[in-house]
Design an enzyme around this catalytic site. Structure first.
Site, mmCIF file in Angstrom:
data_model
loop_
_atom_site.group_PDB
_atom_site.id
_atom_site.type_symbol
_atom_site.label_atom_id
_atom_site.label_comp_id
_atom_site.label_asym_id
_atom_site.label_seq_id
_atom_site.Cartn_x
_atom_site.Cartn_y
_atom_site.Cartn_z
ATOM 1 N N ASP A 194 34.700 40.765 45.800
ATOM 2 C CA ASP A 194 34.881 41.949 46.625
ATOM 3 C C ASP A 194 34.330 41.745 48.033
ATOM 4 O O ASP A 194 34.985 42.055 49.032
ATOM 5 C CB ASP A 194 34.194 43.134 45.949
ATOM 6 C CG ASP A 194 34.807 44.459 46.354
ATOM 7 O OD1 ASP A 194 35.947 44.451 46.847
ATOM 8 O OD2 ASP A 194 34.156 45.499 46.170
ATOM 9 N N ASP A 247 36.785 50.285 41.502
ATOM 10 C CA ASP A 247 35.442 50.826 41.667
ATOM 11 C C ASP A 247 35.087 51.814 40.567
ATOM 12 O O ASP A 247 33.921 52.191 40.420
ATOM 13 C CB ASP A 247 35.323 51.534 43.026
ATOM 14 C CG ASP A 247 35.570 50.588 44.179
ATOM 15 O OD1 ASP A 247 35.256 49.395 44.034
ATOM 16 O OD2 ASP A 247 36.087 51.028 45.219
#
Length: 383
Positions: free
Chosen positions: A212, A283
Site C-alpha cells: 500500500d 481498508d
C-alpha cells in the site's frame, strides 16, 4: 472508478503543502464532514456484521449433513504461502490495471458485474428467508425445475433481486447503488475468507502495508503518476451505453457512458460540492479478516477454557483500535490534503495492541499458532 480488491486509498486530491493556521483549524471540522461520518459508520458496521456473519457461515457448514461442507470447503483459508505471495500478486494486478486498463476494461466490467450479483445475493439471503417465514412459506424447499432444481426459494429470490439491483446500477451508475454493491462484496469476503492464525494474519497485513505504501507514496517516482490513486479513480466503459445507441434508445434511456466500479465506498461531502470522500474496500476487508479471526478465536477458546477464564476482550479492543486507525488516517488525509495509504495506520493500530494484550494475558502463543481443526476436535470431545 476501478480499484484492486486489495488496494487501499483514502483520498482528497490536492498538491502537497504545509497547512496554514486556518487549515489546521479546519482539520478538526473536516473530521465531521458528512462523508467522513458515513465512511466511519459504514466501515465499522461492515466489519462487525461481516465478522458475525462469518460465524453463521461456519455453523451452517458445521451443521450440514454434507461431508464436503463439514471439511470446511464452504470457505477459503489463506495459508502461509498465500500470505507471502499475495502482495506480489496484488502488485502485478494493480500494475496491469494501470498500464492496460483500456485493453481489459470489458473483462473488469463483466467480472465485477458477476461478483456483484453473487455477493448481493448472499447479502439478501437472510432477508429473503425472513420474508418467506413471514408469509408462512418454506423458503428452504428446493424448486422443482430443470434449471433451478438445486436451489431453494430463498436463493432464487435473492438472486433475482440482486440481478435487478445490479442492472439498475449499470443503467444509472448511481453512487448509492455502487456503495450498496461494495458493502455486499465486503460482507461476502469477510464471511467466506479465513485467516487461520495470527502468524498468517501478521505476515499478510504487514506485506500489504508495504504494498500500500509503495503504490501510494513511491510509485509516482517510477511511473510519474500515483498508480493506486489513478487506478482507484479511473472509470470503466459501460457496454450498455453502446447497446442503447445501437438500439436508438439512448435518448429515452440515458445510460451512462462510464461506470465507477465498486472497489470503494463513496459518500458526498457536505463541505465541498460535487466531491466525495472515499475509502477502498481493502481498508475494510483486510483489517476485517483479522477481526473476524479474533472473534472466531474467542468463541472457540471460550468453550475450551470456560472453567479457567475465557479469552475475551480482544474482539472489542480490535474494533475500537480499527476505528482509531481510521480516524488517524482521515486526520492525515485532511492535514496533508493528499491520498493516504490507510493500511499504514490501520495495521499498526490493530496489531500492536492485540499482540501486547495477548502476550500480557498469556494467549499470544495460542493465538499465533491457532489451529481451528484441532480446536474443533477438542470441542467435540468436551461436548
Amino acid at each position: 472508478m476501478s480499484q484492486s480488491p486489495l488496494s487501499t486509498t483514502q483520498q482528497i486530491t490536492s498538491e502537497f503543502h504545509s497547512p496554514s493556521i486556518a487549515e489546521r483549524t479546519a482539520i478538526f471540522s473536516g473530521l465531521f464532514d458528512t462523508s467522513r461520518i458515513w465512511i466511519f459508520g459504514c466501515a465499522l458496521f461492515l466489519i462487525i456484521y461481516g465478522s458475525k456473519r462469518s460465524l453463521s457461515v461456519d455453523s451452517l457448514f458445521t451443521d450440514s449433513k454434507d461431508e464436503k461442507n463439514k471439511e470446511g470447503k464452504g470457505s477459503h483459508t489463506i495459508e502461509l504461502s498465500h500470505a507471502i505471495f499475495l502482495p506480489i500478486g496484488a502488485s502485478l494486478s494493480l500494475l496491469t490495471m494501470f498500464l492496460f486498463f483500456n485493453v481489459f476494461q470489458f473483462f473488469f466490467f463483466i467480472s465485477t458485474t458477476v461478483l456483484s450479483v453473487l455477493s448481493f445475493s448472499f447479502l439478501l439471503l437472510q432477508v429473503c428467508e425472513k420474508c418467506f417465514n413471514f408469509c408462512n412459506i418454506d423458503g428452504n424447499s428446493k424448486i422443482s425445475s430443470r434449471c433451478c432444481n438445486d436451489y431453494t426459494r430463498n436463493e432464487c429470490l435473492s438472486l433475482l433481486v440482486s440481478t435487478i439491483i445490479v442492472s439498475v446500477w449499470i443503467f444509472t451508475g448511481h453512487w448509492i447503488l455502487m456503495d450498496a454493491i461494495g458493502c455486499a462484496l465486503c460482507v461476502t469476503m469477510l464471511s467466506y475468507i479465513r485467516l487461520p492464525n495470527l502468524k498468517v494474519a501478521t505476515l499478510l497485513l504487514v506485506g500489504l502495508l508495504v504494498y500500500d505504501v509503495f503504490w501510494v507514496f513511491l510509485s509516482e517516482y517510477i511511473f510519474n503518476d500515483n498508480v493506486m490513486l489513478r487506478v482507484a479513480t479511473r472509470p470503466a466503459y459501460n457496454p450498455m451505453n453502446y447497446v442503447a445507441k445501437k438500439l436508438n434508445i439512448h435518448e429515452k434511456v440515458p445510460v451512462p457512458k462510464n461506470l465507477s466500479l465498486p472497489g470503494k465506498l463513496m459518500f458526498p461531502s457536505s463541505r465541498y460540492p460535487n466531491r466525495f470522500g472515499m475509502l477502498g474496500l481493502g481498508d475494510i476487508v483486510l483489517p476485517g479478516l483479522l477481526i473476524s479471526f479474533i472473534l472466531r478465536f474467542e468463541k472457540s477458546t471460550t468453550k475450551l477454557k470456560s472453567s479457567q477464564g475465557a479469552m475475551t476482550g480482544y474482539y472489542n479492543m480490535s474494533v475500537i483500535t480499527y476505528f482509531i486507525g481510521l480516524l488517524i488516517a482521515t486526520t492525515m488525509s485532511e492535514m496533508f490534503q493528499a491520498a493516504q495509504p490507510a493500511l499504514l495506520y490501520l495495521v499498526p493500530c490493530i496489531l500492536i495492541p492485540l499482540i501486547i494484550q495477548a502476550y500480557r494475558k498469556g494467549d499470544l502463543s495460542a493465538m499465533w499458532n491457532y489451529d481451528a481443526g484441532e480446536n474443533s476436535k477438542e470441542e467435540q470431545l468436551i461436548v
